[in-house]
Design an enzyme around this catalytic site. Structure first.
Site, PDB file in Angstrom:
ATOM      1  N   LEU A 162       0.847  -1.197   0.000  1.00  0.00           N
ATOM      2  CA  LEU A 162       0.000   0.000   0.000  1.00  0.00           C
ATOM      3  C   LEU A 162       0.878   1.242   0.000  1.00  0.00           C
ATOM      4  O   LEU A 162       1.936   1.273   0.638  1.00  0.00           O
ATOM      5  CB  LEU A 162      -0.911   0.013   1.224  1.00  0.00           C
ATOM      6  CG  LEU A 162      -1.900  -1.148   1.337  1.00  0.00           C
ATOM      7  CD1 LEU A 162      -2.844  -0.928   2.509  1.00  0.00           C
ATOM      8  CD2 LEU A 162      -2.688  -1.331   0.041  1.00  0.00           C
ATOM      9  N   GLY A 199       2.084  -9.019   6.502  1.00  0.00           N
ATOM     10  CA  GLY A 199       2.337  -8.217   7.694  1.00  0.00           C
ATOM     11  C   GLY A 199       2.310  -6.765   7.278  1.00  0.00           C
ATOM     12  O   GLY A 199       2.521  -6.459   6.096  1.00  0.00           O
ATOM     13  N   GLY A 200       2.013  -5.865   8.219  1.00  0.00           N
ATOM     14  CA  GLY A 200       1.966  -4.438   7.910  1.00  0.00           C
ATOM     15  C   GLY A 200       1.044  -4.178   6.732  1.00  0.00           C
ATOM     16  O   GLY A 200      -0.101  -4.619   6.725  1.00  0.00           O
ATOM     17  N   ASP A 201       1.550  -3.472   5.707  1.00  0.00           N
ATOM     18  CA  ASP A 201       0.717  -3.184   4.533  1.00  0.00           C
ATOM     19  C   ASP A 201       1.230  -3.928   3.311  1.00  0.00           C
ATOM     20  O   ASP A 201       1.127  -3.464   2.190  1.00  0.00           O
ATOM     21  CB  ASP A 201       0.672  -1.668   4.278  1.00  0.00           C
ATOM     22  CG  ASP A 201       2.061  -1.074   4.084  1.00  0.00           C
ATOM     23  OD1 ASP A 201       3.055  -1.826   4.208  1.00  0.00           O
ATOM     24  OD2 ASP A 201       2.156   0.128   3.787  1.00  0.00           O
ATOM     25  N   GLU A 202       1.831  -5.096   3.531  1.00  0.00           N
ATOM     26  CA  GLU A 202       2.366  -5.919   2.434  1.00  0.00           C
ATOM     27  C   GLU A 202       1.443  -7.100   2.175  1.00  0.00           C
ATOM     28  O   GLU A 202       1.084  -7.833   3.106  1.00  0.00           O
ATOM     29  CB  GLU A 202       3.728  -6.508   2.825  1.00  0.00           C
ATOM     30  CG  GLU A 202       4.885  -5.554   2.778  1.00  0.00           C
ATOM     31  CD  GLU A 202       6.143  -6.290   3.223  1.00  0.00           C
ATOM     32  OE1 GLU A 202       6.472  -7.328   2.617  1.00  0.00           O
ATOM     33  OE2 GLU A 202       6.756  -5.851   4.199  1.00  0.00           O
TER      34      GLU A 202
END
Lengths: 353, 195
Positions: A199, A239-242
């Site tokens: 993102l 994880g995160g925006d991946e």
């Protein structure tokens, strides 16, 4: 009551923890179990209130007071160590102002039995003391079994979480699932496409609108990605925006281009959250796995990373298909290998439908 | 049936014959699990299959086997808690016999969903009794026989026990008391705790 001569024998059986006190407050008789609490003591003739301290009611300080409090629950304590606490009740008995005080361990019965090594025979057959001891032991045993069950269930829960294939926030698959799916495809040497999606501007949403907004965006993104892919595709959040998508059997670049651009277009539409709008975009890197190419998990993830990085570098909101030329670019990621050919990167801008 | 009952069978095999034999039993009985949880409920239909599997793996007849289970329950160090709970039943072996009618209720007080078969003591004379029990646990009469024989030793009483057979969902064990204070028996302190 005229004949009280066999009274002690009767009471020894019915309530073996009683004390008989005369008018002057001296002990005249003690039940056999109570005697066991102080086997060495000379009970006969001792003053009741010198052996026992009356804790409640506090007003009782003399044997006259005690007589006035006949029929009321008494809280007592042995004055010397071990200072066992006892419950009791006093009743007037006979014409000579004698008192009978019947005692029990009350709730301290477990400690009492341990401290004085009492047996079944020390309690009247009608006394519930042994039933209480039975219950305490039975319940402790049962509780221990529950505790062990809970520990095992907790262990199983942790193990299940460790083995889980689901990302709990978005309901997508997780990294472990992707590893599993890719490993299986590679093992079978069956063709697939791998898209990695990051993102853009997500951090800004998180920083300005808070984590709740960030979570909402991630869940919306997940829904869009699932919408835009087929049921046989694996959509995962690393994880995160991946995010990563594994698309088995897809080798048509044009089709992938359409999927990528449609996804980016939808992600760029503002996502409303509590009256505010969250604006993000996405960069995509894509690589194909061709059977017999000798590529493995590591090289594929590395290649897709290079392609994604190219999208980011050239202005975000794009999809880039991997080719070796991408590795020639000066500011390629540190871990990306340098290729040896010199073709230009194919960079796709989102195409309006 | 309550997990405690299945767990008792599992612990009997594991403690007496080793964990490998238990794993074998679990496979022969096609349990689909290796560990029973003491505090969960399981299908009643498992019980006969499990007992048959234990018998087959250990090469024992079911009556003998279940009598050994009864002995195990009140004599193995791992089940000392249960022996103690039984001793709460009475000061003498005869008092214990008289408390057997209450045993299912006592069990329910400890674990509310633990349902033991019905137990009834019949007293023909001061030294001759029989225990009639239900068979909602298969071969429960044999379990009771092993358990009571061991408890008689525990109290130091000399008693002869004999399985009288069963019919219509009940099994009967006869007990002849030869001597109440035959030996010293094992100690039991009301206030001690099983660890």
């Amino acid at each position: 009551m005229t004949d009280t001569q066999n009274m002690p024998a009767v009471l020894d059986m019915l309530c073996p923890m009683y004390v008989m006190i005369n008018r002057t407050g001296h002990i005249t008789h003690v039940g056999p179990t109570l005697r066991k609490l102080r086997p060495e003591m000379a009970w006969g003739g001792a003053r009741f209130l010198e052996v026992f301290a009356l804790k409640r009611p506090r007003a009782v300080t003399s044997v006259t007071d005690l007589r006035d409090h006949a029929g009321i629950k008494l809280h007592l304590q042995l004055r010397d160590a071990p200072a066992t606490e006892l419950k009791g009740v006093a009743v007037k008995c006979g014409a000579e102002d004698a008192l009978i005080v019947n005692l029990s361990f009350g709730i301290s019965v477990v400690d009492g039995v341990q401290t004085y090594d009492l047996t079944h025979a020390d309690f009247a057959p009608t006394d519930l003391a042994t039933e209480m001891l039975y219950l305490v032991e039975a319940k402790s045993t049962a509780m221990e079994a529950w505790r062990k069950l809970n520990l095992r269930l907790q262990g199983a829960k942790i193990a299940a979480e460790e083995q889980a294939f689901t990302d709990t926030l978005t309901g997508l698959k997780n990294r472990r699932a992707v590893d599993h799916v890719m490993a299986r495809a590679l093992q079978r040497d069956s063709q697939f496409a791998l898209m990695q999606l990051d993102l853009d501007f997500f951090k800004r949403v998180n920083d300005t609108l808070g984590h709740a907004a960030g979570d909402h965006v991630l869940q919306t993104v997940a829904r869009i990605m699932v919408d835009e892919t087929r049921s046989e595709d694996t959509v995962a959040r690393l994880g995160g925006d991946e995010f990563v998508i594994v698309l088995p059997g897809v080798r048509d670049a044009a089709a992938l281009r359409r999927i990528g651009s449609r996804m980016i277009k939808r992600l760029e539409m503002p996502i409303p959250f509590e009256g505010r709008e969250c604006c993000i975009s996405a960069s995509i890197g894509t690589v194909f796995f061709e059977p017999g190419s000798g590529a493995n998990m590591r090289t594929l993830l590395d290649d897709v990373d290079v392609a994604l990085y190219a999208s980011k570098r050239t202005g975000r909101g794009r999809q880039t298909f991997y080719n070796e030329d991408l590795r020639q670019t000066t500011d390629a990621p540190a871990h990306a290998h340098t290729g040896d050919t010199n073709r230009k990167a194919v960079i796709m801008r989102p195409v309006p439908e | 049936m309550h997990g405690l009952i299945y767990r008792a069978l599992q612990c009997f095999v594991t403690d007496s014959y080793g964990p490998d034999r238990w794993i074998e039993v679990a496979m022969v009985a096609d349990l689909g699990l290796v560990e029973f949880e003491a505090m969960l409920m399981y299908d009643d239909a498992i019980a006969p299959r499990l007992i048959a599997a234990v018998g087959a793996v250990l090469g024992r007849s079911e009556p003998d086997l279940m009598e050994d289970v009864g002995t195990y329950l009140v004599s193995h160090p791992n089940t000392e808690g249960l022996r103690r709970l039984m001793r709460f039943g009475g000061v003498t072996f005869v008092e214990l016999l008289h408390s057997l009618d209450d045993l299912p209720d006592r069990a329910r007080l400890a674990v509310s969903d633990l349902n033991l078969p019905h137990i009834e003591l019949r007293e023909y004379s001061s030294s001759h009794f029989s225990v009639i029990c239900g068979t909602s646990i298969p071969r429960f009469g044999h379990v009771m026989m092993g358990l009571l024989r061991t408890m008689a030793d525990d109290y130091g009483a000399l008693a002869l026990l004999e399985f009288q057979g069963g019919a219509k969902g009940t099994e009967t064990v006869s007990i002849t008391l030869v001597e109440t204070e035959f030996a010293k028996g094992r100690s039991f302190a009301l206030g001690a705790r099983a660890s």
